[in-house]
Design a protein around this motif. Sequence first.
Motif, mmCIF file in Angstrom:
data_model
loop_
_atom_site.group_PDB
_atom_site.id
_atom_site.type_symbol
_atom_site.label_atom_id
_atom_site.label_comp_id
_atom_site.label_asym_id
_atom_site.label_seq_id
_atom_site.Cartn_x
_atom_site.Cartn_y
_atom_site.Cartn_z
ATOM 1 N N ASN A 42 0.950 -1.156 -0.027
ATOM 2 C CA ASN A 42 -0.016 -0.040 -0.011
ATOM 3 C C ASN A 42 0.796 1.255 -0.186
ATOM 4 O O ASN A 42 1.397 1.707 1.148
ATOM 5 C CB ASN A 42 -0.958 -0.017 0.950
ATOM 6 N N PHE A 43 1.130 1.670 -1.187
ATOM 7 C CA PHE A 43 2.232 2.702 -1.322
ATOM 8 C C PHE A 43 1.366 4.172 -0.811
ATOM 9 O O PHE A 43 2.280 5.158 -0.393
ATOM 10 C CB PHE A 43 2.734 2.888 -2.648
ATOM 11 N N LYS A 44 0.059 4.369 -1.025
ATOM 12 C CA LYS A 44 -0.565 5.444 -0.580
ATOM 13 C C LYS A 44 -0.302 5.630 0.922
ATOM 14 O O LYS A 44 -0.039 6.846 1.687
ATOM 15 C CB LYS A 44 -1.810 5.541 -0.934
ATOM 16 N N THR A 45 -0.179 4.350 1.655
ATOM 17 C CA THR A 45 -0.109 4.582 3.197
ATOM 18 C C THR A 45 1.473 4.668 3.337
ATOM 19 O O THR A 45 1.760 5.584 4.319
ATOM 20 C CB THR A 45 -0.629 3.264 3.740
ATOM 21 N N VAL A 74 3.364 0.440 -10.664
ATOM 22 C CA VAL A 74 2.202 1.216 -10.969
ATOM 23 C C VAL A 74 1.581 1.742 -9.490
ATOM 24 O O VAL A 74 1.339 3.281 -9.582
ATOM 25 C CB VAL A 74 1.122 0.487 -11.652
ATOM 26 N N ALA A 75 1.430 1.199 -8.549
ATOM 27 C CA ALA A 75 1.146 1.562 -7.169
ATOM 28 C C ALA A 75 2.177 2.842 -6.647
ATOM 29 O O ALA A 75 1.542 3.801 -6.011
ATOM 30 C CB ALA A 75 0.828 0.560 -6.300
ATOM 31 N N ALA A 76 3.253 2.712 -6.697
ATOM 32 C CA ALA A 76 4.258 3.598 -6.287
ATOM 33 C C ALA A 76 4.060 4.965 -7.217
ATOM 34 O O ALA A 76 4.064 6.010 -6.415
ATOM 35 C CB ALA A 76 5.651 3.014 -6.434
ATOM 36 N N THR A 77 3.900 4.638 -8.378
ATOM 37 C CA THR A 77 3.860 5.886 -9.243
ATOM 38 C C THR A 77 2.609 6.708 -9.021
ATOM 39 O O THR A 77 2.694 7.824 -8.805
ATOM 40 C CB THR A 77 3.745 5.285 -10.786
ATOM 41 N N ASN A 78 1.520 5.899 -8.969
ATOM 42 C CA ASN A 78 0.222 6.522 -8.307
ATOM 43 C C ASN A 78 0.294 7.306 -6.995
ATOM 44 O O ASN A 78 -0.650 8.264 -7.012
ATOM 45 C CB ASN A 78 -0.954 5.458 -8.553
ATOM 46 N N ALA A 79 1.023 6.879 -6.216
ATOM 47 C CA ALA A 79 1.242 7.415 -4.975
ATOM 48 C C ALA A 79 2.132 8.775 -4.968
ATOM 49 O O ALA A 79 2.164 9.586 -3.866
ATOM 50 C CB ALA A 79 1.725 6.401 -3.907
ATOM 51 N N GLY A 80 2.548 9.024 -5.932
ATOM 52 C CA GLY A 80 3.532 10.096 -6.305
ATOM 53 C C GLY A 80 5.080 9.727 -5.537
ATOM 54 O O GLY A 80 5.743 10.820 -5.272
ATOM 55 N N ILE A 81 5.647 8.392 -5.653
ATOM 56 C CA ILE A 81 6.808 8.081 -4.945
ATOM 57 C C ILE A 81 7.789 8.032 -6.056
ATOM 58 O O ILE A 81 7.481 7.373 -7.234
ATOM 59 C CB ILE A 81 6.387 6.754 -4.122
ATOM 60 N N ILE A 82 8.924 8.562 -5.930
ATOM 61 C CA ILE A 82 10.008 8.373 -6.895
ATOM 62 C C ILE A 82 10.408 6.870 -6.694
ATOM 63 O O ILE A 82 10.811 6.451 -5.696
ATOM 64 C CB ILE A 82 11.220 9.285 -6.581
ATOM 65 N N ARG A 83 10.592 6.204 -7.873
ATOM 66 C CA ARG A 83 10.791 4.807 -7.751
ATOM 67 C C ARG A 83 11.605 4.203 -9.096
ATOM 68 O O ARG A 83 12.011 5.005 -9.947
ATOM 69 C CB ARG A 83 9.414 3.920 -7.982
ATOM 70 N N GLY A 84 12.100 3.014 -8.724
ATOM 71 C CA GLY A 84 13.043 2.427 -9.797
ATOM 72 C C GLY A 84 12.999 0.927 -9.411
ATOM 73 O O GLY A 84 12.588 0.420 -8.415
ATOM 74 N N GLY A 85 13.624 0.256 -10.321
ATOM 75 C CA GLY A 85 13.675 -1.339 -10.183
ATOM 76 C C GLY A 85 15.070 -1.844 -9.884
ATOM 77 O O GLY A 85 16.007 -1.179 -10.112
ATOM 78 N N TYR A 86 14.964 -2.662 -9.322
ATOM 79 C CA TYR A 86 16.448 -3.368 -9.109
ATOM 80 C C TYR A 86 16.515 -4.990 -9.385
ATOM 81 O O TYR A 86 15.489 -5.698 -9.635
ATOM 82 C CB TYR A 86 16.716 -3.398 -7.479
ATOM 83 N N GLY A 108 13.502 -2.764 -15.828
ATOM 84 C CA GLY A 108 14.730 -1.956 -15.379
ATOM 85 C C GLY A 108 15.079 -0.699 -16.078
ATOM 86 O O GLY A 108 16.179 -0.138 -15.760
ATOM 87 N N GLY A 109 14.040 -0.393 -16.909
ATOM 88 C CA GLY A 109 14.460 0.999 -17.895
ATOM 89 C C GLY A 109 14.446 2.053 -17.096
ATOM 90 O O GLY A 109 14.245 2.145 -15.703
ATOM 91 N N TRP A 110 14.945 2.997 -17.730
ATOM 92 C CA TRP A 110 15.155 4.628 -17.129
ATOM 93 C C TRP A 110 14.920 5.548 -18.073
ATOM 94 O O TRP A 110 15.327 5.421 -19.275
ATOM 95 C CB TRP A 110 16.438 4.576 -16.641
ATOM 96 N N SER A 111 14.021 6.664 -17.506
ATOM 97 C CA SER A 111 13.929 7.769 -18.549
ATOM 98 C C SER A 111 14.031 8.951 -17.582
ATOM 99 O O SER A 111 13.717 8.808 -16.483
ATOM 100 C CB SER A 111 12.658 7.869 -19.231
ATOM 101 N N ALA A 112 14.371 10.176 -18.059
ATOM 102 C CA ALA A 112 14.752 11.113 -17.264
ATOM 103 C C ALA A 112 13.325 12.203 -17.050
ATOM 104 O O ALA A 112 13.140 13.069 -17.438
ATOM 105 C CB ALA A 112 15.658 12.205 -18.194
ATOM 106 N N ASP A 113 12.496 11.333 -16.494
ATOM 107 C CA ASP A 113 11.088 12.050 -16.214
ATOM 108 C C ASP A 113 11.079 12.592 -14.692
ATOM 109 O O ASP A 113 9.933 13.186 -14.350
ATOM 110 C CB ASP A 113 10.171 11.054 -16.320
ATOM 111 N N GLY A 114 12.134 12.588 -13.916
ATOM 112 C CA GLY A 114 12.103 12.858 -12.652
ATOM 113 C C GLY A 114 11.589 12.193 -11.567
ATOM 114 O O GLY A 114 11.384 12.559 -10.229
ATOM 115 N N ILE A 115 10.963 11.129 -12.055
ATOM 116 C CA ILE A 115 10.398 10.084 -10.901
ATOM 117 C C ILE A 115 10.906 8.503 -11.120
ATOM 118 O O ILE A 115 10.370 7.856 -10.288
ATOM 119 C CB ILE A 115 8.723 10.138 -10.974
#
Length: 235
Positions: A42-45, A74-86, A108-115
């Motif tokens: 629950n990334f909103k919490t 997706v849940a982390a993105t929707n919660a406004g959390i900066i995220r990445g894969g490992y 594991g991709g990356w883009s310069a979107d600030g999140i």
Amino acid sequence: MKVTLITTVLAALVSTAAAEPTLVKRANPQGIDVSHYQGAVNFKTAKANGIAFAYIKATEGTTFIDPEFNTNYVAATNAGIIRGGYHFAHPDSSSGATQANYFLAHGGGWSADGITLPGALDIEYNPNGATCYGLSASAMVSWIKDFSNTYHSKTGVYPVIYTTTDWWKTCTGNSAAFGSTNPLWIARYASSIGTLPAGWSYTTFWQYANSGSNPGDQDLFNGSLDGLKRLATAA
């Protein structure tokens, strides 16, 4: 990593002896890293509890895709959390390039979107055999370079390297080859970071505990929230 009071941790960050690398108290955004072991988070919490960033397991070797990765990402993105894969490395099973491409193909991709944080290479103790996966120190360094250079060639950024100082000294001969290119994510469950691997004068992330009020492992970013956002744009 059970921490009773976050103030205790923050106090420890600024009280470590000058001889040891430490985080400087500059907001130090809090983060978590999770995998399928935590299920659907629950990334909103988590966001409401002060979490600013998250690393989410995507792949392992070339045979495992984390079944919760898409849901959690997706849940982390929707919660406004900066995220990445490992990616959890298995240097004994295939080349660094092969595993980097597998990681890139499965989250594991990356883009310069600030999140989006640069993908992270989790290189540590072998859970199923020889600590260094049967590789010599020079072979291990070559494997990590193969992974890192492949990731960089496809994304324009170098992956974060997650490790422990003990493993790095044991299995790479304490190589200093990555300090000028790859951000360091050090794992040490203690009140101070301690000695860092050769080549790095500071750590970008510190995994300081493996349990807490938020799910997963507990992490701190060495800097401000603006600095975290810059890392997500490679600025």
